[in-house]
Motif scaffolding. Structure first.
Motif, PDB file in Angstrom:
ATOM      1  N   LYS A 148       1.162  -1.428   0.175  1.00 54.07           N
ATOM      2  CA  LYS A 148      -0.045   0.360   0.174  1.00 54.07           C
ATOM      3  C   LYS A 148       0.518   1.459   0.220  1.00 54.07           C
ATOM      4  O   LYS A 148       1.591   1.387   0.897  1.00 54.07           O
ATOM      5  N   ALA A 149       0.646   2.216  -1.209  1.00 53.55           N
ATOM      6  CA  ALA A 149       0.999   3.553  -0.461  1.00 53.55           C
ATOM      7  C   ALA A 149       1.325   4.284   0.839  1.00 53.55           C
ATOM      8  O   ALA A 149       0.328   4.767   1.177  1.00 53.55           O
ATOM      9  N   THR A 150       1.803   5.016   1.055  1.00 51.80           N
ATOM     10  CA  THR A 150       2.244   5.396   1.855  1.00 51.80           C
ATOM     11  C   THR A 150       1.996   6.870   1.940  1.00 51.80           C
ATOM     12  O   THR A 150       2.403   8.030   1.246  1.00 51.80           O
ATOM     13  N   TYR A 151       0.475   7.254   2.686  1.00 55.36           N
ATOM     14  CA  TYR A 151       0.422   8.304   1.672  1.00 55.36           C
ATOM     15  C   TYR A 151       0.401   9.876   2.687  1.00 55.36           C
ATOM     16  O   TYR A 151       0.645   9.811   4.777  1.00 55.36           O
ATOM     17  N   GLU A 152       1.124  11.868   2.545  1.00 50.84           N
ATOM     18  CA  GLU A 152       1.691  12.684   3.388  1.00 50.84           C
ATOM     19  C   GLU A 152       0.513  12.715   4.237  1.00 50.84           C
ATOM     20  O   GLU A 152      -0.662  12.187   4.036  1.00 50.84           O
ATOM     21  N   GLN A 153       0.665  13.500   5.223  1.00 48.00           N
ATOM     22  CA  GLN A 153      -0.771  14.428   5.951  1.00 48.00           C
ATOM     23  C   GLN A 153      -1.439  15.768   5.328  1.00 48.00           C
ATOM     24  O   GLN A 153      -1.047  16.501   4.138  1.00 48.00           O
ATOM     25  N   GLY A 154      -2.842  15.174   5.084  1.00 50.74           N
ATOM     26  CA  GLY A 154      -3.934  15.781   3.984  1.00 50.74           C
ATOM     27  C   GLY A 154      -4.160  15.994   3.146  1.00 50.74           C
ATOM     28  O   GLY A 154      -4.697  16.156   2.527  1.00 50.74           O
ATOM     29  N   VAL A 155      -3.517  13.844   2.770  1.00 49.07           N
ATOM     30  CA  VAL A 155      -3.931  13.765   1.092  1.00 49.07           C
ATOM     31  C   VAL A 155      -4.685  12.764   1.302  1.00 49.07           C
ATOM     32  O   VAL A 155      -4.742  11.648   2.095  1.00 49.07           O
ATOM     33  N   GLU A 156      -6.208  12.728   0.559  1.00 47.93           N
ATOM     34  CA  GLU A 156      -6.808  12.381   1.118  1.00 47.93           C
ATOM     35  C   GLU A 156      -6.634  10.415   0.653  1.00 47.93           C
ATOM     36  O   GLU A 156      -6.893  10.477  -0.953  1.00 47.93           O
ATOM     37  N   LYS A 157      -6.208   9.258   1.085  1.00 46.18           N
ATOM     38  CA  LYS A 157      -6.558   8.039   0.480  1.00 46.18           C
ATOM     39  C   LYS A 157      -6.637   7.534   0.199  1.00 46.18           C
ATOM     40  O   LYS A 157      -7.049   6.445  -1.703  1.00 46.18           O
ATOM     41  N   ASP A 158      -8.762   8.509  -0.026  1.00 46.35           N
ATOM     42  CA  ASP A 158      -9.737   7.846  -1.001  1.00 46.35           C
ATOM     43  C   ASP A 158     -10.313   8.075  -2.384  1.00 46.35           C
ATOM     44  O   ASP A 158     -10.606   8.087  -2.737  1.00 46.35           O
ATOM     45  N   LYS A 159      -9.208   9.140  -2.238  1.00 48.15           N
ATOM     46  CA  LYS A 159      -9.644  10.146  -3.497  1.00 48.15           C
ATOM     47  C   LYS A 159      -8.839   9.960  -4.246  1.00 48.15           C
ATOM     48  O   LYS A 159      -8.581   9.875  -5.767  1.00 48.15           O
ATOM     49  N   PHE A 160      -7.775  10.021  -3.779  1.00 41.56           N
ATOM     50  CA  PHE A 160      -6.224   9.385  -4.499  1.00 41.56           C
ATOM     51  C   PHE A 160      -5.538   8.274  -4.516  1.00 41.56           C
ATOM     52  O   PHE A 160      -4.609   8.299  -3.715  1.00 41.56           O
ATOM     53  N   LEU A 161      -6.320   7.806  -5.309  1.00 38.71           N
ATOM     54  CA  LEU A 161      -6.010   5.906  -5.168  1.00 38.71           C
ATOM     55  C   LEU A 161      -4.982   5.609  -6.489  1.00 38.71           C
ATOM     56  O   LEU A 161      -4.086   5.752  -6.798  1.00 38.71           O
ATOM     57  N   ILE A 162      -3.971   5.029  -4.907  1.00 40.44           N
ATOM     58  CA  ILE A 162      -2.549   4.472  -6.099  1.00 40.44           C
ATOM     59  C   ILE A 162      -2.320   3.177  -5.907  1.00 40.44           C
ATOM     60  O   ILE A 162      -2.402   2.643  -5.258  1.00 40.44           O
ATOM     61  N   ASN A 163      -1.479   3.081  -7.102  1.00 36.16           N
ATOM     62  CA  ASN A 163      -1.887   1.604  -7.372  1.00 36.16           C
ATOM     63  C   ASN A 163       0.214   1.081  -7.991  1.00 36.16           C
ATOM     64  O   ASN A 163       0.113   1.963  -9.066  1.00 36.16           O
ATOM     65  N   HIS A 164       0.718   0.611  -7.318  1.00 37.90           N
ATOM     66  CA  HIS A 164       2.523  -0.037  -8.609  1.00 37.90           C
ATOM     67  C   HIS A 164       2.426  -1.560  -8.530  1.00 37.90           C
ATOM     68  O   HIS A 164       2.905  -1.793  -7.362  1.00 37.90           O
ATOM     69  N   ALA A 165       1.276  -1.468  -8.993  1.00 34.99           N
ATOM     70  CA  ALA A 165       1.707  -3.479  -9.447  1.00 34.99           C
ATOM     71  C   ALA A 165       2.706  -3.674 -10.006  1.00 34.99           C
ATOM     72  O   ALA A 165       3.004  -5.145  -9.407  1.00 34.99           O
ATOM     73  N   SER A 166       3.756  -2.923 -10.128  1.00 33.23           N
ATOM     74  CA  SER A 166       4.747  -3.831 -11.022  1.00 33.23           C
ATOM     75  C   SER A 166       5.980  -2.482 -10.818  1.00 33.23           C
ATOM     76  O   SER A 166       5.567  -1.934 -10.294  1.00 33.23           O
TER      77      SER A 166
END
Lengths: 112, 118
Positions: free
Chosen positions: B55-73
């Motif tokens: 899972k991505a690590t989000y900075e404070q104040g950044v909504e993880k449900d709004k900015f979805l990050i996927n790093h599949a490879s």
């Protein structure tokens, strides 16, 4: 206090002048340091890493002062093409996690 | 130096739609990719750190449900801006860290994606 601070400028210098920028950081455990150059509406590009012993690349010299927690960038014989925003970057590693912090940038304008 | 690509370079969309941005390392493997946002005349702001396979690590104040990050490879990370609104209009830049490099490794930046939400 911001984690990484830079004078935003702008620094307006004539061609051929020498100009220096400083960047201060607050985390004494910071481990690696870089200078990036960003042209208007473009992505940052690495200019140079900053080593403890200081390093030079052509007209550019970077230095690190851990005691006072700042890094510097010196540009000699400024060219028109040096006009850009210069960003300092400070990296901190802890438990396998890397925290990268950018300064707000210092804008340089070299004048003919 | 290493090459990082981003796609698309420009996006104009209506409010409420979702936008996916791709970041690829073209000639190296990147265990870690970073996503930044830059508003006009401001510095880059780190949004999140993306590690391959976790899972991505989000900075404070950044909504993880709004900015979805996927790093599949090891060469691809995606950022999806869900239900975009005009205030999400910005310059989104990714960067990738070379797997082989040591402590003094550098980040290689993609060319950025300009998002305009109407």
């Amino acid at each position: 206090r911001k984690e990484v601070e830079q004078d935003p400028g702008p620094f307006n210098v004539p061609e051929g002048a020498t100009v220096a920028f400083n960047c201060t950081y607050s985390n004494s455990a910071s481990q690696s340091f870089f200078w990036y150059r960003q042209d208007c509406r473009k992505e940052p590009k690495l200019l140079m890493s900053v080593y403890s012993s200081g390093n030079e690349d052509g007209r550019f010299t970077a230095q690190l002062n851990r005691a006072s927690q700042y890094i510097s960038l010196l540009i000699r014989d400024s060219k028109l093409s040096d006009s850009a925003t210069y960003l300092c970057v400070v990296n901190y590693f802890s438990g396998g996690y890397q925290k990268v912090t950018f300064g707000t940038g210092t804008k340089l304008q070299v004048i003919p | 130096g290493a090459v990082v690509s981003q796609h698309p370079s420009w996006v104009i969309c209506k409010s409420g739609t979702s936008v996916k941005i791709e970041c690829r390392s073209l000639d190296f493997q990147a265990t870690t990719m970073f996503w930044y946002r830059q508003f006009p005349k401001q510095s880059l702001m780190l949004m999140a750190t993306s590690n391959e396979g976790s899972k991505a690590t989000y900075e404070q104040g950044v909504e993880k449900d709004k900015f979805l990050i996927n790093h599949a490879s090891l060469t691809l990370s995606t950022l999806t801006v869900t239900s975009a609104h005009p205030e999400d209009s910005s310059f989104y830049i990714c960067s990738a860290r070379d797997l082989i490099a040591g402590l003094q490794e550098t980040q290689y930046f993609g060319p950025g994606t300009r998002l305009l939400v109407l």
